[in-house]
Design a protein around this motif. Structure first.
Motif, mmCIF file in Angstrom:
data_model
loop_
_atom_site.group_PDB
_atom_site.id
_atom_site.type_symbol
_atom_site.label_atom_id
_atom_site.label_comp_id
_atom_site.label_asym_id
_atom_site.label_seq_id
_atom_site.Cartn_x
_atom_site.Cartn_y
_atom_site.Cartn_z
ATOM 1 N N ARG A 72 14.685 27.834 71.744
ATOM 2 C CA ARG A 72 14.216 27.871 72.922
ATOM 3 C C ARG A 72 13.273 26.648 72.902
ATOM 4 N NH1 ARG A 72 15.055 31.754 76.614
ATOM 5 N NH2 ARG A 72 15.776 33.457 75.633
ATOM 6 N N TYR A 73 13.023 25.732 73.746
ATOM 7 C CA TYR A 73 12.236 24.541 73.676
ATOM 8 C C TYR A 73 11.665 24.297 75.204
ATOM 9 C CZ TYR A 73 16.177 21.866 75.778
ATOM 10 O OH TYR A 73 17.293 21.598 76.740
ATOM 11 N N GLU A 74 10.682 23.600 75.072
ATOM 12 C CA GLU A 74 9.960 23.015 76.256
ATOM 13 C C GLU A 74 10.472 21.417 76.503
ATOM 14 O OE1 GLU A 74 5.305 22.845 77.675
ATOM 15 O OE2 GLU A 74 5.728 23.426 75.653
ATOM 16 N N ASN A 75 10.833 21.500 77.668
ATOM 17 C CA ASN A 75 11.526 20.019 78.134
ATOM 18 C C ASN A 75 10.489 19.061 78.472
ATOM 19 O OD1 ASN A 75 13.580 18.379 78.215
ATOM 20 N ND2 ASN A 75 14.721 19.480 79.551
ATOM 21 N N LYS A 76 9.963 18.127 77.449
ATOM 22 C CA LYS A 76 8.956 17.380 77.722
ATOM 23 C C LYS A 76 9.616 16.082 78.232
ATOM 24 C CE LYS A 76 5.551 19.021 75.394
ATOM 25 N NZ LYS A 76 4.375 19.737 75.879
ATOM 26 N N ASN A 107 16.432 25.292 78.842
ATOM 27 C CA ASN A 107 15.700 25.245 77.994
ATOM 28 C C ASN A 107 16.035 26.028 76.612
ATOM 29 O OD1 ASN A 107 14.231 24.622 80.593
ATOM 30 N ND2 ASN A 107 12.327 24.719 79.477
ATOM 31 N N LEU A 108 17.174 25.955 76.442
ATOM 32 C CA LEU A 108 17.657 26.861 75.201
ATOM 33 C C LEU A 108 18.894 26.216 74.802
ATOM 34 C CD1 LEU A 108 17.367 29.687 74.211
ATOM 35 C CD2 LEU A 108 19.205 30.359 76.032
ATOM 36 N N VAL A 109 18.968 26.105 73.543
ATOM 37 C CA VAL A 109 20.263 25.820 72.743
ATOM 38 C C VAL A 109 20.652 27.017 72.109
ATOM 39 C CG1 VAL A 109 21.363 23.844 71.243
ATOM 40 C CG2 VAL A 109 19.307 23.369 72.650
ATOM 41 N N CYS A 110 21.736 27.584 72.313
ATOM 42 C CA CYS A 110 22.338 28.649 71.889
ATOM 43 C C CYS A 110 23.395 28.338 70.525
ATOM 44 C CB CYS A 110 23.047 29.513 72.821
ATOM 45 S SG CYS A 110 21.846 30.828 73.367
#
Length: 157
Positions: A35-39, A81-84
């Motif tokens: 999970r990441y925060e899209n900046k 917001n997710l790379v799986c």
């Protein structure tokens, strides 16, 4: 001005994109959620790798070439917001330290990296959210149709 400059002195990790890395079992597959925060709206490149026996092996990547042993078994889906990462036929020989590495194009803060140790016996089953969404809409329809059915019965009386 650089949006990634730390605002207060304490917030050094202001540009840290990866928020959370988790792993779970989905049937016979391993699912690793990065999970990441899209900046930024810039394209995102990723790399999933595993380190075992002090050797890093690339499982699936847009940054470098993945290893043959994983290529046929691995696939990656990208959400907002997710790379799986999905690794099929997961066995104890796939245990190790999994790493998610993200890089946004033209982002000079460097690659964002997070690790998670994956041990088969300690993995929980994935709360299948795609399944849940389907079920929810089905349940919702059922619940919505209940008053209707009652109303129809009442009319037919």
């Amino acid at each position: 001005s650089n949006p990634c400059l730390p605002v207060p002195v304490l917030q050094v990790a202001h540009c840290q994109m990866i928020k959370d890395l988790s792993a779970c079992l989905l049937g016979q597959s391993l699912r690793v959620d990065c999970r990441y925060e899209n900046k930024t709206s810039n394209p995102l490149t990723y790399e999933f790798s595993i380190t075992k026996d002090n050797r890093k092996r690339v499982i699936h990547s847009t940054i470098s070439v993945s290893e043959n042993i994983y290529r046929s078994r691995a696939n990656v889906t990208m959400h907002k917001n997710l790379v799986c990462l999905y690794l099929q036929s997961f066995t104890t020989s796939d245990e190790g330290v999994y790493m998610c590495e993200l890089k946004a194009t033209n982002d000079y803060t460097g690659n964002q990296i997070k690790n998670i140790t994956v041990i088969k016996d300690k993995l929980e089953k994935c709360a299948g959210f795609s399944l849940l969404i389907q079920n929810t809409s089905w349940l919702l329809l059922l619940l919505l149709s209940l008053p209707l059915l009652q109303a129809v019965d009442f009319v037919s009386l």
